[in-house]
Design a protein around this motif. Structure first.
Motif, mmCIF file in Angstrom:
data_model
loop_
_atom_site.group_PDB
_atom_site.id
_atom_site.type_symbol
_atom_site.label_atom_id
_atom_site.label_comp_id
_atom_site.label_asym_id
_atom_site.label_seq_id
_atom_site.Cartn_x
_atom_site.Cartn_y
_atom_site.Cartn_z
ATOM 1 N N TYR A 148 -7.013 -12.477 2.513
ATOM 2 C CA TYR A 148 -5.884 -12.027 3.481
ATOM 3 C C TYR A 148 -5.262 -11.036 2.980
ATOM 4 N N ASP A 149 -5.159 -10.431 1.845
ATOM 5 C CA ASP A 149 -4.424 -9.339 1.599
ATOM 6 C C ASP A 149 -5.459 -8.041 1.583
ATOM 7 N N ILE A 150 -6.668 -8.176 1.775
ATOM 8 C CA ILE A 150 -7.786 -7.298 1.907
ATOM 9 C C ILE A 150 -7.576 -6.998 3.382
ATOM 10 N N ALA A 151 -7.684 -7.932 4.242
ATOM 11 C CA ALA A 151 -7.470 -7.547 5.727
ATOM 12 C C ALA A 151 -6.143 -6.990 6.285
ATOM 13 N N ALA A 152 -4.984 -7.291 5.419
ATOM 14 C CA ALA A 152 -3.857 -6.798 5.711
ATOM 15 C C ALA A 152 -3.685 -5.393 5.193
ATOM 16 N N CYS A 153 -4.384 -4.733 4.229
ATOM 17 C CA CYS A 153 -4.624 -3.635 3.650
ATOM 18 C C CYS A 153 -5.111 -2.717 4.699
ATOM 19 N N VAL A 154 -6.667 -3.294 5.049
ATOM 20 C CA VAL A 154 -7.369 -2.548 6.068
ATOM 21 C C VAL A 154 -6.612 -2.334 7.412
ATOM 22 N N CYS A 155 -5.951 -3.008 7.914
ATOM 23 C CA CYS A 155 -5.221 -3.113 9.255
ATOM 24 C C CYS A 155 -3.792 -2.437 9.156
ATOM 25 N N LEU A 156 -3.371 -2.493 7.977
ATOM 26 C CA LEU A 156 -1.821 -1.996 8.134
ATOM 27 C C LEU A 156 -1.370 -0.729 8.897
ATOM 28 N N MET A 157 -2.286 0.314 8.342
ATOM 29 C CA MET A 157 -1.868 1.643 8.812
ATOM 30 C C MET A 157 -2.406 1.721 10.239
ATOM 31 N N PHE A 158 -3.403 1.161 10.720
ATOM 32 C CA PHE A 158 -3.858 1.289 11.881
ATOM 33 C C PHE A 158 -2.830 0.482 13.075
#
Length: 602
Positions: A148-158
């Motif tokens: 969950y945190d990995i996905a959030a970090c990848v998508c957060l800036m975009f």
């Protein structure tokens, strides 16, 4: 020209056309023309529009810099914007009742409640059952949770960068939709595997029984389902990313400045209540066997029991799919929100190089090439950076407390897992939820500006830090044969586990079966077998009592030599003091969360 306000809603006008005058290209330009701005006696220009925070009103500009009177205010055109609530051309009049900030808040609260219940409630509750059912190791279940945190970090800036300049409700709606799909994917392994086959008699686990148990399914095949769980968690992370970035800004943009903290506080309170509901509802489902309707010999207190972990994900996933539909129908901005954009005053740190002029350009941030310069502007803002660092450190503490808080109570006071989780839930709901809502209320009540908000956050953080020292006061561990002491009550000098003694050598006990019992000698044993018990009886209350325990007979002067299923009750009297200080620590930690977020937005 006179602006008329609709008395039925705080954010609506009787006629949106009243905002424009001939020759003006946008409402912002209207606000900068007469008669909205009139000269004051001190040779400054001031707005006639009543600000929602009149105590904080400052002159908009000086007469000497009239040409730059719109600096720092983005021009937002109302032309071509559809302000009706609906989907495409389908905008029925009945839906316009929800086309208000309160309507948006309602659906966003439901979405944040579901996100908290799924990710922070159900996942933490059922992870042990999933490990048993699919034979996963701790590091594998840790990968599932961290997806969950990995996905959030990848998508957060975009998501934050492009969604901030796009149609926010559509980003939010699709995010909630993806989150619902992730919950359904997470529950799929239950339906694609064969039924769980475990037979366990009540006599299994005592000294006289046969200890071997057959495996019903290949371990290697079941463990591969961890990738499906990781996919579900990855979708959870992608879907929840817009919720706490674009959802907060959408609320902030469409309400008065002094109402914004209250709306955001309610939004985050719903997110905090979600995990509490997840613990309670998930715990109820775990009392149901995973194969519903199947007759088995197990009971919920048995270590081989696997509860119906998948029911909560199906229900929450379906609810998220339904919640996404109304969110997708909201317009880019709500009716009447234009005046709040005009009146909003930035309290950002002003750089000497005039970079704020670049940031105030309406065309800035529309393309990827502006991303590096946007990051540089943020890095040059010391107040913003330190607020982010404070939030990151507090999030680390909150994550550790939420994960290991129940286990800490369980080990300190010899509570069962369900008792510890329930007690911790009763502690977090009033402390976390009350602190979050009260923080937003204080900012709204006293109309705090950015400097006052930061002072409040500092006071709350220092108070919470002082309460942490309560953890230096601890209760002694309960004596456990073979773990903290040897079977003859002497202190265990070696750190290795030594569960075998002369009193239970003939029992051939399995270390894989951990069912702690409390002996009549006030010592805990790894299982009834390790206590040397040979008989079992069940009381009317359902409690199991073991008799003829050879290991207890050596230490029990009464000669009863019996044990009761479960851990021994702790006699430590410091529980109340610890719970009070934990309440204060959680309360003051969450009390500064909404003020800190408000300062960041400003």
């Amino acid at each position: 020209m006179e602006m008329s306000y609709n008395s039925t809603g705080e954010n609506e006008f009787n006629s949106p056309q009243n905002l424009t005058v001939p020759g003006a290209s946008s409402p912002v330009e209207n606000s900068l023309k007469e008669p909205f701005i009139t000269p004051l006696s001190n040779d400054t220009l001031h707005s006639n529009i009543n600000s929602p925070s009149d105590s904080c009103v400052k002159p908009l500009c000086s007469a000497a810099s009239e040409k730059k009177s719109n600096k720092g205010v983005k021009s937002v055109s109302s032309e071509g914007d559809k302000l009706e609530c609906g989907w495409g051309a389908f905008t029925p009049a009945c839906l316009q009742f929800f086309n208000t900030p309160k309507g948006v808040l309602l659906f966003l609260c439901v979405a944040s409640f579901l996100q908290g219940m799924i990710v922070n409630g159900f996942i933490n509750t059922v992870i042990t059952s999933i490990e048993r059912r699919f034979d996963l190791h701790s590091y594998q279940s840790g990968l599932i949770a961290s997806s969950y945190d990995i996905a959030a970090c990848v998508c957060l800036m975009f998501v934050s960068y492009f969604g901030g300049n796009g149609h926010k409700p559509r980003w939010l709606g699709w995010g909630v939709l993806i989150m619902g799909v992730g919950s359904i994917v997470f529950a799929l392994p239950h339906f694609t595997t064969s039924q769980s086959e475990v037979h366990f008699s009540e006599e299994t686990g005592i000294c006289s029984s046969h200890q071997s148990m057959p495996c019903a399914e290949s371990i290697s095949i079941l463990s591969n389902y961890r990738f499906v769980f990781m996919l579900g968690q990855f979708l959870h992370g992608i879907g929840a990313t817009p919720l706490y970035t674009l959802g907060v800004t959408y609320l902030d943009e469409n309400v008065k400045s002094n109402y914004s903290p209250v709306y955001i506080a309610i939004f985050y309170t719903a997110a905090i209540l979600g995990p509490a509901a997840g613990y309670l509802v998930g715990g109820m489902f775990l009392n149901i066997y995973t194969e519903i309707g199947k007759q088995i010999d197990l009971t919920p207190d048995n270590t081989l029991w696997v509860g119906a972990w998948w029911i909560g994900f199906l229900g929450a996933g379906a609810a998220a799919l339904l919640t996404a539909i109304p969110i997708l129908g909201y317009p880019r901005r709500l009716p009447g929100s234009q005046r709040y954009i005009i009146m909003r005053v930035s309290e950002a740190h002003q750089l000497k190089d005039g970079s704020q002029e670049t940031a105030s350009d309406p065309d800035f941030g529309k393309t990827v090439k502006d991303l590096p310069q946007s990051l540089l502007l943020l890095l040059k803002n010391p107040t913003f950076i330190f607020l982010c660092l404070a939030g990151a450190t507090e999030a680390t503490l909150i994550a550790g407390m939420s994960t290991f808080g129940p286990k800490f109570l369980e080990s300190q006071y010899s509570l069962s897992a369900s008792e510890a989780a329930t007690l911790f839930g009763y502690l977090v709901v009033p402390a976390g939820g009350g602190g979050t809502f009260l923080g937003g209320f204080i900012v709204n009540k006293f109309k705090l500006r950015c400097s006052g908000i930061i002072k409040l956050c500092l006071l709350c953080t220092v108070t919470s830090l002082l309460a942490v020292f309560i953890f230096f006061i601890h209760c002694p561990n309960m004596p456990m044969a073979g773990v903290t002491q040897v079977y003859d009550r002497s202190i265990l000098l070696e750190s290795s586990l030594n569960l075998t003694a002369a009193c239970n050598t003939e029992c051939d006990c399995l270390r894989e079966i951990y069912n702690p019992v409390c002996g009549s000698d006030d010592v805990m044993y790894y299982s009834a077998c390790h206590a040397g018990c040979k008989k079992i009886s069940i009381l009317d209350s359902g409690k199991k009592v073991y008799h003829e325990c050879s290991c207890i007979l050596e230490n029990d002067p009464t000669g009863s030599a019996q044990a009761i299923a479960g851990k021994c009750t702790s006699s430590c009297e410091r529980r109340t003091v610890l719970l009070v200080f934990m309440f204060l620590m959680i309360f003051f930690t969450f009390l500064c969360s909404i003020p800190a977020l408000t300062a960041t937005l400003r």
